[in-house]
Design a protein around this motif. Structure first.
Motif, mmCIF file in Angstrom:
data_model
loop_
_atom_site.group_PDB
_atom_site.id
_atom_site.type_symbol
_atom_site.label_atom_id
_atom_site.label_comp_id
_atom_site.label_asym_id
_atom_site.label_seq_id
_atom_site.Cartn_x
_atom_site.Cartn_y
_atom_site.Cartn_z
ATOM 1 N N UNK A 54 67.343 32.393 84.056
ATOM 2 C CA UNK A 54 66.980 30.268 84.500
ATOM 3 C C UNK A 54 65.145 30.031 83.991
ATOM 4 N N UNK A 55 64.710 30.963 85.148
ATOM 5 C CA UNK A 55 63.355 29.834 84.576
ATOM 6 C C UNK A 55 62.170 30.878 82.518
ATOM 7 N N UNK A 56 62.967 32.019 82.188
ATOM 8 C CA UNK A 56 62.833 30.849 80.833
ATOM 9 C C UNK A 56 63.792 30.261 79.734
ATOM 10 N N UNK A 57 64.926 30.202 80.754
ATOM 11 C CA UNK A 57 65.405 28.620 80.021
ATOM 12 C C UNK A 57 64.948 27.149 80.067
ATOM 13 N N UNK A 58 64.033 27.400 81.491
ATOM 14 C CA UNK A 58 63.752 25.660 82.219
ATOM 15 C C UNK A 58 61.560 26.514 81.094
ATOM 16 N N UNK A 59 61.537 27.632 80.530
ATOM 17 C CA UNK A 59 60.255 27.763 80.620
ATOM 18 C C UNK A 59 60.613 27.019 78.902
ATOM 19 N N UNK A 60 61.479 27.749 77.831
ATOM 20 C CA UNK A 60 61.868 26.436 76.964
ATOM 21 C C UNK A 60 61.469 25.367 77.033
ATOM 22 N N UNK A 61 62.004 24.610 77.654
ATOM 23 C CA UNK A 61 62.105 23.534 77.415
ATOM 24 C C UNK A 61 60.760 22.600 78.125
ATOM 25 N N UNK A 62 59.793 23.665 78.828
ATOM 26 C CA UNK A 62 58.948 22.624 79.416
ATOM 27 C C UNK A 62 57.443 23.080 78.066
ATOM 28 N N UNK A 63 57.658 23.705 77.051
ATOM 29 C CA UNK A 63 56.532 24.533 76.395
ATOM 30 C C UNK A 63 56.608 23.186 75.135
ATOM 31 N N UNK A 64 55.986 22.510 75.046
ATOM 32 C CA UNK A 64 55.264 21.594 73.592
ATOM 33 C C UNK A 64 54.097 21.579 73.269
ATOM 34 N N UNK A 65 53.909 20.412 72.099
ATOM 35 C CA UNK A 65 52.642 20.626 71.542
ATOM 36 C C UNK A 65 52.635 19.450 70.935
ATOM 37 N N UNK A 66 51.340 18.807 71.044
ATOM 38 C CA UNK A 66 51.579 17.385 70.219
ATOM 39 C C UNK A 66 50.041 17.546 69.442
ATOM 40 N N UNK A 67 50.068 16.261 68.703
ATOM 41 C CA UNK A 67 48.705 16.290 68.080
ATOM 42 C C UNK A 67 48.538 14.579 68.226
ATOM 43 N N UNK A 68 47.741 14.033 68.797
ATOM 44 C CA UNK A 68 47.821 12.748 68.983
ATOM 45 C C UNK A 68 46.589 12.359 68.617
ATOM 46 N N UNK A 69 46.573 11.535 67.649
ATOM 47 C CA UNK A 69 46.320 10.782 66.657
ATOM 48 C C UNK A 69 44.841 9.245 66.896
ATOM 49 N N UNK A 70 45.578 9.099 68.560
ATOM 50 C CA UNK A 70 44.953 7.939 68.377
ATOM 51 C C UNK A 70 43.295 8.916 69.426
ATOM 52 N N UNK A 71 44.049 9.733 70.319
ATOM 53 C CA UNK A 71 42.671 10.312 70.867
ATOM 54 C C UNK A 71 42.402 11.829 69.870
ATOM 55 N N UNK A 72 42.903 11.760 69.163
ATOM 56 C CA UNK A 72 42.456 12.360 68.399
ATOM 57 C C UNK A 72 42.006 13.920 69.242
ATOM 58 N N UNK A 73 43.603 14.644 69.579
ATOM 59 C CA UNK A 73 43.519 16.193 70.515
ATOM 60 C C UNK A 73 44.969 16.619 70.181
ATOM 61 N N UNK A 74 45.480 17.396 70.364
ATOM 62 C CA UNK A 74 45.890 18.512 70.605
ATOM 63 C C UNK A 74 45.896 18.314 72.347
ATOM 64 N N UNK A 75 47.420 18.261 72.226
ATOM 65 C CA UNK A 75 48.223 18.089 73.732
ATOM 66 C C UNK A 75 48.829 19.492 74.085
ATOM 67 N N UNK A 76 48.815 20.213 73.988
ATOM 68 C CA UNK A 76 50.080 21.987 74.589
ATOM 69 C C UNK A 76 49.841 21.971 75.853
ATOM 70 N N UNK A 77 51.077 21.816 76.315
ATOM 71 C CA UNK A 77 52.078 22.796 77.024
ATOM 72 C C UNK A 77 52.478 23.804 77.160
ATOM 73 N N UNK A 78 52.036 25.322 77.488
ATOM 74 C CA UNK A 78 52.942 26.604 77.733
ATOM 75 C C UNK A 78 53.551 26.839 78.544
ATOM 76 N N UNK A 79 54.710 27.440 78.703
ATOM 77 C CA UNK A 79 54.636 28.273 80.046
ATOM 78 C C UNK A 79 55.412 26.922 81.155
#
Length: 155
Positions: A54-79
């Motif tokens: 269950x924890x690993x399955x939820x972790x798949x949904x929580x992971x994200x990688x966003x390139x925000x060109x307004x902020x000129x930043x990468x937003x990374x969420x792991x785990x």
């Protein structure tokens, strides 16, 4: 620019689509151990691998990688526990493609991002997969997005 296959554009943000391959393989493996625990009537194995599944399955949904060109930043969420990390594009150093082989069989390929924080080089993972080609395509799309951002800022 060519059609993006790994990202979805949302305003001036590029959100990486979820990658289910590697994570689901881990979840299925843990689920198999849990089913084995049910078959052998071992409650400790059932509970341990049930919770980990269950924890690993939820972790798949929580992971994200966003390139925000307004902020000129990468937003990374792991785990599950880690907070999203915002990395300015100006602090970005390079990518690293790590390929792990066992007896001539590729078992894991990961794409890492290196950046500078407090005058120290740091590393964070972006994606994992089974083939170098998929990670190379992802890296090419990120470079294409960053190139769009470069040209849009020039006068």
């Amino acid at each position: 620019m060519t059609e993006l296959t790994k990202f979805e554009k949302s305003g001036n943000q590029f959100v990486m689509k979820r990658q289910y391959g590697f994570g689901l393989l881990v979840v299925i493996g843990m689920l198999a151990f849990m089913i084995g625990g049910i078959y052998y009537k071992n409650t400790a194995v059932i509970w341990i691998f049930g919770i980990l599944t269950i924890l690993c399955f939820i972790s798949i949904w929580a992971q994200s990688f966003i390139i925000d060109l307004d902020k000129n930043a990468f937003i990374i969420k792991n785990g599950l526990i880690n907070k999203p990390v915002e990395i300015p594009i100006s602090d970005f150093v390079n990518f690293e493609l790590v390929k792990i082989k066992q007896n001539l069989i590729t078992t894991n390929v990961s794409l890492n991002l290196y950046y500078i924080k407090n005058n120290k080089e740091k590393c964070t993972g972006i994606a994992q997969g089974f083939t170098t080609r998929s990670m190379q395509k992802l890296m090419n799309e990120i470079n294409a997005i960053l190139k769009i951002n470069e040209h849009s800022r020039k006068i």
